[in-house]
Design a protein around this motif. Structure first.
Motif, PDB file in Angstrom:
ATOM      1  N   UNK A   9       0.306 -38.287  21.060  1.00 46.65           N
ATOM      2  CA  UNK A   9      -0.324 -39.390  21.783  1.00 46.65           C
ATOM      3  C   UNK A   9      -0.307 -39.118  23.285  1.00 46.65           C
ATOM      4  N   UNK A  10      -1.450 -39.369  23.945  1.00 39.02           N
ATOM      5  CA  UNK A  10      -1.621 -38.960  25.339  1.00 39.02           C
ATOM      6  C   UNK A  10      -1.901 -40.135  26.269  1.00 39.02           C
ATOM      7  N   UNK A  11      -2.800 -41.048  25.875  1.00 41.41           N
ATOM      8  CA  UNK A  11      -3.163 -42.167  26.742  1.00 41.41           C
ATOM      9  C   UNK A  11      -3.191 -43.456  25.931  1.00 41.41           C
ATOM     10  N   UNK A  12      -2.660 -44.552  26.520  1.00 39.70           N
ATOM     11  CA  UNK A  12      -2.718 -45.854  25.886  1.00 39.70           C
ATOM     12  C   UNK A  12      -1.511 -46.152  25.014  1.00 39.70           C
ATOM     13  N   UNK A  13      -1.597 -47.282  24.320  1.00 40.83           N
ATOM     14  CA  UNK A  13      -0.522 -47.700  23.406  1.00 40.83           C
ATOM     15  C   UNK A  13      -1.130 -48.018  22.042  1.00 40.83           C
ATOM     16  N   UNK A  14      -0.456 -47.576  20.996  1.00 36.53           N
ATOM     17  CA  UNK A  14      -0.881 -47.899  19.638  1.00 36.53           C
ATOM     18  C   UNK A  14       0.338 -48.065  18.747  1.00 36.53           C
ATOM     19  N   UNK A  15       0.140 -48.711  17.613  1.00 43.50           N
ATOM     20  CA  UNK A  15       1.224 -48.951  16.668  1.00 43.50           C
ATOM     21  C   UNK A  15       0.904 -48.268  15.350  1.00 43.50           C
ATOM     22  N   UNK A  16       1.883 -47.492  14.864  1.00 42.86           N
ATOM     23  CA  UNK A  16       1.768 -46.817  13.573  1.00 42.86           C
ATOM     24  C   UNK A  16       2.574 -47.586  12.533  1.00 42.86           C
ATOM     25  N   UNK A  17       1.987 -47.751  11.364  1.00 45.38           N
ATOM     26  CA  UNK A  17       2.670 -48.345  10.214  1.00 45.38           C
ATOM     27  C   UNK A  17       2.741 -47.269   9.136  1.00 45.38           C
ATOM     28  N   UNK A  18       3.951 -46.865   8.770  1.00 41.93           N
ATOM     29  CA  UNK A  18       4.151 -45.827   7.768  1.00 41.93           C
ATOM     30  C   UNK A  18       4.848 -46.422   6.555  1.00 41.93           C
ATOM     31  N   UNK A  19       4.375 -46.057   5.363  1.00 41.37           N
ATOM     32  CA  UNK A  19       4.797 -46.705   4.126  1.00 41.37           C
ATOM     33  C   UNK A  19       5.497 -45.711   3.207  1.00 41.37           C
ATOM     34  N   UNK A  20       6.307 -46.204   2.286  1.00 40.96           N
ATOM     35  CA  UNK A  20       7.054 -45.293   1.414  1.00 40.96           C
ATOM     36  C   UNK A  20       6.141 -44.369   0.611  1.00 40.96           C
ATOM     37  N   UNK A  21       6.626 -43.179   0.400  1.00 42.90           N
ATOM     38  CA  UNK A  21       5.877 -42.177  -0.366  1.00 42.90           C
ATOM     39  C   UNK A  21       6.246 -42.334  -1.839  1.00 42.90           C
ATOM     40  N   UNK A  22       5.710 -43.397  -2.440  1.00 38.54           N
ATOM     41  CA  UNK A  22       5.983 -43.718  -3.844  1.00 38.54           C
ATOM     42  C   UNK A  22       4.671 -44.120  -4.504  1.00 38.54           C
ATOM     43  N   UNK A  23       4.626 -44.125  -5.845  1.00 40.87           N
ATOM     44  CA  UNK A  23       3.372 -44.477  -6.529  1.00 40.87           C
ATOM     45  C   UNK A  23       2.924 -45.911  -6.294  1.00 40.87           C
ATOM     46  N   UNK A  24       3.822 -46.799  -5.855  1.00 29.14           N
ATOM     47  CA  UNK A  24       3.400 -48.160  -5.533  1.00 29.14           C
ATOM     48  C   UNK A  24       2.474 -48.174  -4.321  1.00 29.14           C
ATOM     49  N   UNK A  25       2.652 -47.204  -3.424  1.00 32.39           N
ATOM     50  CA  UNK A  25       1.895 -47.180  -2.175  1.00 32.39           C
ATOM     51  C   UNK A  25       0.821 -46.090  -2.150  1.00 32.39           C
ATOM     52  N   UNK A  26       0.941 -45.078  -2.993  1.00 35.06           N
ATOM     53  CA  UNK A  26      -0.059 -44.027  -3.100  1.00 35.06           C
ATOM     54  C   UNK A  26      -0.187 -43.662  -4.586  1.00 35.06           C
ATOM     55  N   UNK A  27      -0.948 -44.466  -5.331  1.00 39.76           N
ATOM     56  CA  UNK A  27      -1.064 -44.256  -6.780  1.00 39.76           C
ATOM     57  C   UNK A  27      -1.740 -42.931  -7.111  1.00 39.76           C
ATOM     58  N   UNK A  28      -1.441 -42.416  -8.297  1.00 42.71           N
ATOM     59  CA  UNK A  28      -2.036 -41.158  -8.741  1.00 42.71           C
ATOM     60  C   UNK A  28      -3.552 -41.193  -8.660  1.00 42.71           C
ATOM     61  N   UNK A  29      -4.149 -42.235  -9.175  1.00 45.55           N
ATOM     62  CA  UNK A  29      -5.613 -42.294  -9.212  1.00 45.55           C
ATOM     63  C   UNK A  29      -6.206 -42.278  -7.809  1.00 45.55           C
ATOM     64  N   UNK A  30      -5.540 -42.929  -6.854  1.00 47.02           N
ATOM     65  CA  UNK A  30      -6.047 -42.948  -5.486  1.00 47.02           C
ATOM     66  C   UNK A  30      -5.935 -41.565  -4.846  1.00 47.02           C
ATOM     67  N   UNK A  31      -4.832 -40.872  -5.072  1.00 40.48           N
ATOM     68  CA  UNK A  31      -4.666 -39.516  -4.550  1.00 40.48           C
ATOM     69  C   UNK A  31      -5.712 -38.596  -5.170  1.00 40.48           C
ATOM     70  N   UNK A  32      -5.888 -38.688  -6.484  1.00 39.71           N
ATOM     71  CA  UNK A  32      -6.878 -37.848  -7.162  1.00 39.71           C
ATOM     72  C   UNK A  32      -8.284 -38.114  -6.619  1.00 39.71           C
TER      73      UNK A  32
END
Length: 311
Positions: free
Chosen positions: A150-173
């Protein structure tokens, strides 16, 4: 050229394993001022430049999904002004590789990381993100290892657990089968599990491969996003290609998350074979333009009837 400012042994131990931030001095290069960005936008190949805006923020599963815009009648200054005043998100894809002055900086960035981690195999691609104060990057994941500088300005990152509840198989595929899409279905209830990080200029952030995330700007922002493939990312993507093909063409119901390490390895080999022989499941979705940049319009945006992007 030394661009990492506060890397410690703790960073070396956490790199590629945990959510991790460190300092950088990219702003000192002079390549990210308004004048430098206008010159870059004017010379960058149009087929490697994306000018987008956010879609319906109230969509049940895909809020703020990006829409593609036509910028061909606008020069670099208009594009930059639109990002400052409108609802615009700009990706100058591979800018850090294509232009020699930026490539020198990219090489120095990764030389610093290589020196501190002992990893000499980086082959990074780097894009420059220029985005409006109200820009929101939808909930998604990256198919490779990623660092946000990050170089200029302000922003907010939201990072979520790396589990199938948050990244399901079908969505990754679905994402590995579609060259244009890496968005994931999202609901506000996910936020209770998020790690929230406010980014200030001079901060870089990295996270474990494929970890889902989204971004909200607080001000006009400029960042560099770099990505690189590893053996691990190649294997995981190949396994997902195998699973997507088995699901779509043979009615199987595979699960990457429930598979053993041996099964994942076998699927990765199978995925490479499937891709090589040309039978991998693919989703062909055209990139449709739905607005044009117009400096005389509110927010610089004029809606158009959809047409296929060919530039």
């Amino acid at each position: 050229m030394t661009l990492l400012t506060n890397w410690t042994e703790s960073h070396t131990q956490s790199f590629q394993k945990d959510i991790m931030s460190f300092g950088h001095d990219l702003n000192s290069t002079g390549l990210f001022t308004d004048d430098a960005l206008i010159a870059l936008l004017d010379k960058h190949p149009s087929h490697m430049l994306d000018v987008c805006t956010m879609g319906d923020p109230n969509h049940a599963l895909y809020p703020n999904k990006f829409r593609t815009g036509d910028f061909r009648d606008a020069g670099g200054k208009v594009i930059l002004d639109a990002a400052k005043a409108g609802k615009v998100w700009v990706n100058v894809r591979r800018a850090m590789n294509v232009h020699p002055e930026y490539k020198e900086v990219l090489d120095a960035m990764y030389a610093g990381i290589s020196e501190r981690t002992g990893n000499k195999a980086f082959n990074a691609n780097g894009g420059i993100l220029i985005s409006s104060p109200v820009a929101k990057v939808p909930y998604h994941f990256d198919k490779t290892e990623t660092i946000l500088w990050h170089i200029r300005g302000q922003k907010t990152m939201y990072l979520y657990p790396l589990t199938p509840d948050f990244i399901p198989d079908r969505a990754y595929e679905a994402a590995v089968s579609n060259a244009l899409e890496d968005d994931l279905p999202y609901t506000p209830e996910f936020d209770a599990s998020a790690t929230v990080i406010d980014l200030e200029p001079g901060t870089a952030l990295t996270w474990p491969m494929n970890q889902p995330h989204r971004v909200n700007n607080k001000t006009f922002c400029v960042s560099v996003t770099t990505e690189y493939s590893t053996v691990a990312s190649g294997r995981r993507n190949a396994a997902m290609i195998a699973n997507a093909t088995l699901r779509a063409k043979f009615g199987a119901n595979p699960s990457y998350w429930e598979a053993s390490p041996r099964e994942r390895y076998v699927k990765a080999v199978l995925g490479r074979v499937i891709k090589k022989v040309g039978i991998a499941h693919k989703v062909t979705v055209p990139d449709l333009v739905t607005f044009k940049l117009d400096p005389s319009a509110p927010d610089y945006l004029v809606d158009t009837d959809p047409y296929r992007r060919d530039f």
